[in-house]
Design a protein around this motif. Structure first.
Motif, PDB file in Angstrom:
ATOM      1  N   ASP A 191       0.819  -1.211   0.000  1.00 55.85           N
ATOM      2  CA  ASP A 191       0.000   0.000   0.000  1.00 55.85           C
ATOM      3  C   ASP A 191       0.853   1.262   0.000  1.00 55.85           C
ATOM      4  OD1 ASP A 191      -2.162  -1.603  -0.068  1.00 55.85           O
ATOM      5  OD2 ASP A 191      -2.743  -1.352   2.029  1.00 55.85           O
ATOM      6  N   TYR A 194      -1.903 -10.886  -3.337  1.00 60.71           N
ATOM      7  CA  TYR A 194      -2.369  -9.499  -3.232  1.00 60.71           C
ATOM      8  C   TYR A 194      -1.316  -8.553  -3.810  1.00 60.71           C
ATOM      9  CZ  TYR A 194      -3.522  -5.043  -0.972  1.00 60.71           C
ATOM     10  OH  TYR A 194      -3.796  -3.733  -0.726  1.00 60.71           O
ATOM     11  N   SER A 242      -8.057  -0.254   0.633  1.00 61.48           N
ATOM     12  CA  SER A 242      -7.131  -1.363   0.830  1.00 61.48           C
ATOM     13  C   SER A 242      -6.576  -1.340   2.248  1.00 61.48           C
ATOM     14  CB  SER A 242      -6.006  -1.317  -0.202  1.00 61.48           C
ATOM     15  OG  SER A 242      -5.254  -0.141  -0.048  1.00 61.48           O
ATOM     16  N   PRO A 294      -9.060  -5.485  -2.806  1.00 67.45           N
ATOM     17  CA  PRO A 294      -9.520  -5.249  -1.444  1.00 67.45           C
ATOM     18  C   PRO A 294     -10.985  -4.806  -1.415  1.00 67.45           C
ATOM     19  CG  PRO A 294      -8.078  -3.477  -2.187  1.00 67.45           C
ATOM     20  CD  PRO A 294      -8.048  -4.534  -3.242  1.00 67.45           C
TER      21      PRO A 294
END
Lengths: 381, 324
Positions: free
Chosen positions: A123, A145, B38, B163
Motif C-alpha cells: 500500500d 495481493y 485497501s 480489497p
C-alpha cells in the motif's frame, strides 16, 4: 449420471496433473544442462513450474523502492544478509540509478505480523518485496495481493509455495543430503548421530532435514538418536545440545547441524568434556577458525546457505525481473559448494577469532555466475 | 460537565478509547494510507484473529477465579490444523461443515476445561496451562509442518485479490459482536458478572454458578472457533505452531481493553478496542523505519503502552474514588 460426473472429475484432475507436469518439465528443461543436476533432488513442495512473472513489467520506471520483510533478526546469518543488502547492494544500485531506497521490517517469527508488514509495504507503493525464509504457505494470499498490485515477491534462502513468487536459494534438500552423506562417510558409515535442526516449520529448515534424513537412511548402521531445534542461533543450539548431552549418556559419533548455529554445537561439545566428533559446518567463521586450529578434525565443509550470496542472488533476480527480463522458472536453485581447510585458511588470518560473527562465503562469480544467471531469463540484457 | 459525565459512564473502556483516538489521530498524520479501502480491508483481515481471540478470552476471564485461558493460541492452531488436515485434506470443503466444526470443536474444548475447573476444582490457570501444552503437542501430531490449502471458497476471504470493505472477515467479526450483544441481553450475563465479582454471594443469591461458568466457557469456545476461521483465512493454510503467538497478544489486548483479570469485568467493546489498539500500534510503528529492529520495537511498545494504560487506570480510579 453419477458415473459420467465422476469420470469428468477424473479427467479434469488427470489433465491438470498432466499439464502441471508438462509445465514443470518444460521449466526445468529450459535451463542449461549444467543446471539440471541441481534439480534432481528437490523438496517436493518447492514449485518448479513456469513463472507467471515471465511477461512482468515494472509498474514504475527506475529508481525503484524495495521492501525487505525479514521474519527474524536475532542471529549472525540475518545480520550478514542485512549488511549485504543495505551496505553493498543498495549503494551500488543507487549509483546505477536502479533503486532509490530499501524499507526493512522484521516480524520476530510472527506470520500475522509479516503479513501486515508486507501488505503495508504494497500500500505504501514499493515496487518489489524481498522476504526471507518464511512460512511456506501462510504468506501466499498476501503474495497474490502484492502480485495483483504489480508488486513481485522474491523469497530468498527458502521457498514459498505461491506461484506468484520467485524463490531464490541453494537447494537445501540437496544440501542436507550432501552434508548427511559426508557425515556418514566421515564416521565410517556407522554410529549415533544427533540432528540439530533449525526452526521446524520453516522452509529451508524442513528441506534440509528431509535431505539429511534421506542420506542417513542409506546407512543402516547409523541411527539418529536425537533431533533438536537450534533456531539457527548459536546460543540456542548450544543450550539445546547441552541439555541433550547432559541427559543422554549414549555415545555420540557425529552431529549434523544446520548452519548459523554450528559454533554453538561445537561449544556445547567442547563444554561437555566428551571427545570431539565430526560436525557439519556451513560457513560460520567462528567454527571454521576452530577447524583451522585443529586441522585433523574434519575433511570438508559446505556453503549451504551463504547469507550474502543468497541475498545478492535474490537482488540480481529481482532487478532482472523488474527490468522485464522474464524469469523462466518459479525457483532458481543453487548447488551447495564444498569448501576446504585451504579455503578457510585463505579467508581467515592465523590468529582468527573463535567468537567471530563473520561468515566464510563463496564469491558472486562462484555462487551465481553472470553467464548462468542470464540463462534463467528469457530476455537477458 | 456533560462530557465528563458521559466519559465517566464509559467505565472501563475509557482508557482504551482515548488510546484508540490518539492512535487514529497520529496515524492520520503519519500513515494516512490506513484510511483507504485497501488499508481498511487489510486492517480487518490482519486484526480479525486477534479481535476474536480477545473476545474468546472475555467471557472466561469474567467468570472469575483468575481464569485467563492461556491455551487460546494453541486452540486456534488446533482448529486451524484440523480444518485443513482433517476436513480440507479429505475434500470436505462445505462452508457450513467447516464453520460448524470450528465452532463446535472450540466450544467442546472449552466445555471440557470448564468441567475440569468446576467439578475437579483445579485452578483455571493450571488447566489452561496444561491445555496449552497438550494442544501444542497434538497440533504437531496433526500436522508436523505448515502446509495444506484452505478450500476454494475461503480464498475470497483471504484478501488475495481486490480489497473490499465488506469482506466475509468483517461479517465474521460483526457476527461475533452481535452474538455477544445478544448474550448481554440475557439474564445469564448479569449472573456471569455476579459470579465473576463475588462467587459466594452469587451462590447464596441462588445463581447456578457452575452452569453459568460452563456457558461462559462455551461462549468463549465459540469465539475461538470464529478466531480460528479468520486465522485460517488469513494464512489460507494450516500451521501447527503459529497460533501460539496469539496467546500473549490476546491477553495483552484483553488487559489493554480494560478487562479485569480478577473477574467480573469485561466488555466486547473493550476486547475490540484492545485488539484494535494492538494492531494500530504495529501499523503506526510500521510507518517509521525501524528496520530489522521493528519486531522488537513492536513488542517493546505493546509492553510499554500496557504498563502505561494500567497506571493511568489505577490513578484515574483512585481519583474518582476519592472524589466520591
Amino acid at each position: 449420471m453419477k458415473i459420467s460426473r465422476l469420470s469428468l472429475i477424473i479427467a479434469a484432475i488427470g489433465s491438470t496433473y498432466l499439464s502441471a507436469g508438462a509445465a514443470l518439465a518444460d521449466a526445468v528443461q529450459s535451463l542449461p544442462d549444467s543446471e539440471q543436476p541441481i534439480y534432481a533432488l528437490v523438496d517436493p513442495q518447492i514449485p518448479l513450474g513456469e513463472s507467471p512473472l515471465t511477461d512482468f513489467k515494472a509498474k514504475n520506471p527506475p529508481p525503484w523502492k524495495i521492501g525487505y520483510a525479514s521474519s527474524y533478526a536475532g542471529n549472525t546469518w540475518r545480520a550478514e544478509s542485512l549488511n549485504e543488502i543495505m551496505n553493498v547492494l543498495l549503494p551500488e544500485a543507487k549509483e546505477a540509478g536502479l533503486v532509490s531506497e530499501v524499507v526493512v521490517t522484521q516480524s520476530d517469527l510472527k506470520d500475522a505480523v509479516q503479513i501486515q508488514q508486507m501488505r503495508q509495504m504494497v500500500d505504501d507503493g514499493v515496487d518489489a518485496i524481498i522476504i526471507c525464509c518464511s512460512n511456506v504457505t501462510a504468506l501466499n494470499s498476501t503474495i497474490e495481493y502484492a502480485y495483483s498490485k504489480g508488486v513481485p515477491v522474491f523469497s530468498f534462502s527458502g521457498y514459498v509455495t505461491s506461484p506468484y513468487a520467485i524463490n531464490v536459494a541453494a537447494n537445501h534438500m540437496l544440501g542436507g543430503y550432501e552434508m548427511g552423506k559426508w557425515l556418514a562417510e566421515e564416521i565410517g558409515g556407522k554410529g549415533n548421530v544427533v540432528l540439530v535442526s533449525g526452526i521446524p516449520g520453516f522452509a529451508s529448515s524442513d528441506s534440509f532435514d528431509l535431505g539429511a534424513k534421506k542420506a542417513l537412511e542409506e546407512y543402516p548402521d547409523i541411527s539418529i538418536i536425537g533431533e533438536l531445534a537450534g533456531k539457527w542461533t548459536d546460543q540456542v543450539a548450544q543450550t539445546e545440545l547441552q541439555k541433550f548431552l547432559a541427559t543422554n549418556p549414549r555415545q555420540v559419533d557425529g552431529i549434523i547441524t544446520q548452519s548459523a548455529q554450528e559454533n554453538g554445537v561445537l561449544n556445547a561439545m567442547l563444554q561437555s568434556g566428551r571427545p570431539m566428533v565430526p560436525i557439519t559446518l556451513g560457513g560460520e567463521a567462528s567454527a571454521a577458525c576452530y577447524w583451522s586450529k585443529n586441522p585433523d578434525w574434519i575433511s570438508s565443509s559446505f556453503h549451504i546457505w551463504p547469507p550474502a550470496r543468497e541475498m545478492s542472488q535474490a537482488w540480481d533476480v529481482m532487478l532482472r525481473t523488474l527490468q522485464g527480463q522474464g524469469p523462466k522458472i518459479q525457483s532458481m536453485l543453487r548447488p551447495v559448494l564444498p569448501y576446504s581447510l585451504a579455503d578457510v585458511r585463505e579467508a581467515l588470518p592465523e590468529d582468527c577469532n573463535l567468537n567471530s560473527t563473520d561468515w566464510i562465503q563463496p564469491s558472486n562469480s562462484e555462487w551465481w555466475p553472470e553467464d548462468i544467471a542470464e540463462q534463467y531469463f528469457h530476455n537477458p540484457s | 460537565m456533560l462530557i465528563t459525565k458521559t466519559f465517566r459512564s464509559l467505565g472501563s473502556i475509557k482508557i482504551p478509547l482515548i488510546l484508540f483516538m490518539i492512535l487514529l489521530f497520529v496515524i492520520s498524520i503519519q500513515a494516512p494510507k490506513l484510511f483507504s479501502v485497501s488499508g481498511f480491508s487489510n486492517a480487518i483481515l490482519v486484526s480479525a484473529p486477534l479481535i476474536l481471540a480477545t473476545l474468546a478470552l472475555t467471557p472466561i476471564v469474567m467468570a472469575g477465579r483468575g481464569a485467563v485461558d492461556l491455551s487460546i493460541g494453541p486452540l486456534i492452531s488446533f482448529l486451524n490444523v484440523t480444518l485443513i488436515a482433517w476436513l480440507s485434506g479429505n475434500n470436505i470443503t462445505n462452508p457450513i461443515v467447516f464453520c460448524l466444526w470450528a465452532v463446535i470443536a472450540g466450544a467442546g474444548y472449552q466445555i471440557i476445561q470448564a468441567l475440569i475447573v468446576t467439578y475437579i476444582r483445579i485452578a483455571p490457570i493450571i488447566v489452561a496451562l496444561s491445555g496449552y501444552l497438550i494442544l501444542t503437542g497434538v497440533n504437531l501430531m496433526v500436522m508436523s509442518r505448515p502446509g495444506g490449502l484452505s478450500p476454494e471458497w475461503m480464498s475470497s476471504w483471504s484478501g488475495g485479490g481486490e480489497p473490499q470493505i465488506f469482506s466475509p472477515i468483517l461479517i465474521l467479526v460483526l457476527t461475533a459482536l452481535g452474538l455477544w450483544g445478544l448474550f448481554t441481553r440475557t439474564g445469564l450475563y448479569k449472573q456471569l458478572r455476579l459470579v465473576g465479582s463475588d462467587e459466594r454471594m452469587a451462590y447464596t443469591s441462588g445463581v447456578r454458578v457452575d452452569f453459568v461458568r460452563i456457558v461462559a466457557y462455551a461462549l468463549g469456545g465459540v469465539f475461538a472457533g470464529f478466531a480460528a476461521l479468520s486465522y485460517t483465512a488469513l494464512v489460507s493454510s494450516g500451521d501447527p505452531t503459529q497460533g501460539a503467538t496469539y496467546t500473549l497478544q490476546a491477553v495483552t489486548a484483553l488487559v489493554l481493553g480494560g478487562a479485569s483479570l480478577s473477574g467480573g469485568r469485561g466488555t466486547a467493546t473493550g476486547a475490540l478496542l484492545g485488539a484494535l489498539n494492538m494492531f494500530l500500534i504495529t501499523y503506526l510503528l510500521g510507518a517509521f523505519s525501524f528496520g530489522s529492529l521493528s519486531g522488537y520495537i513492536t513488542s517493546l511498545a505493546y509492553g510499554g503502552i500496557l504498563a502505561a494504560s494500567l497506571l493511568v487506570n489505577v490513578v484515574s480510579n483512585r481519583s474518582s474514588v476519592s472524589r466520591g
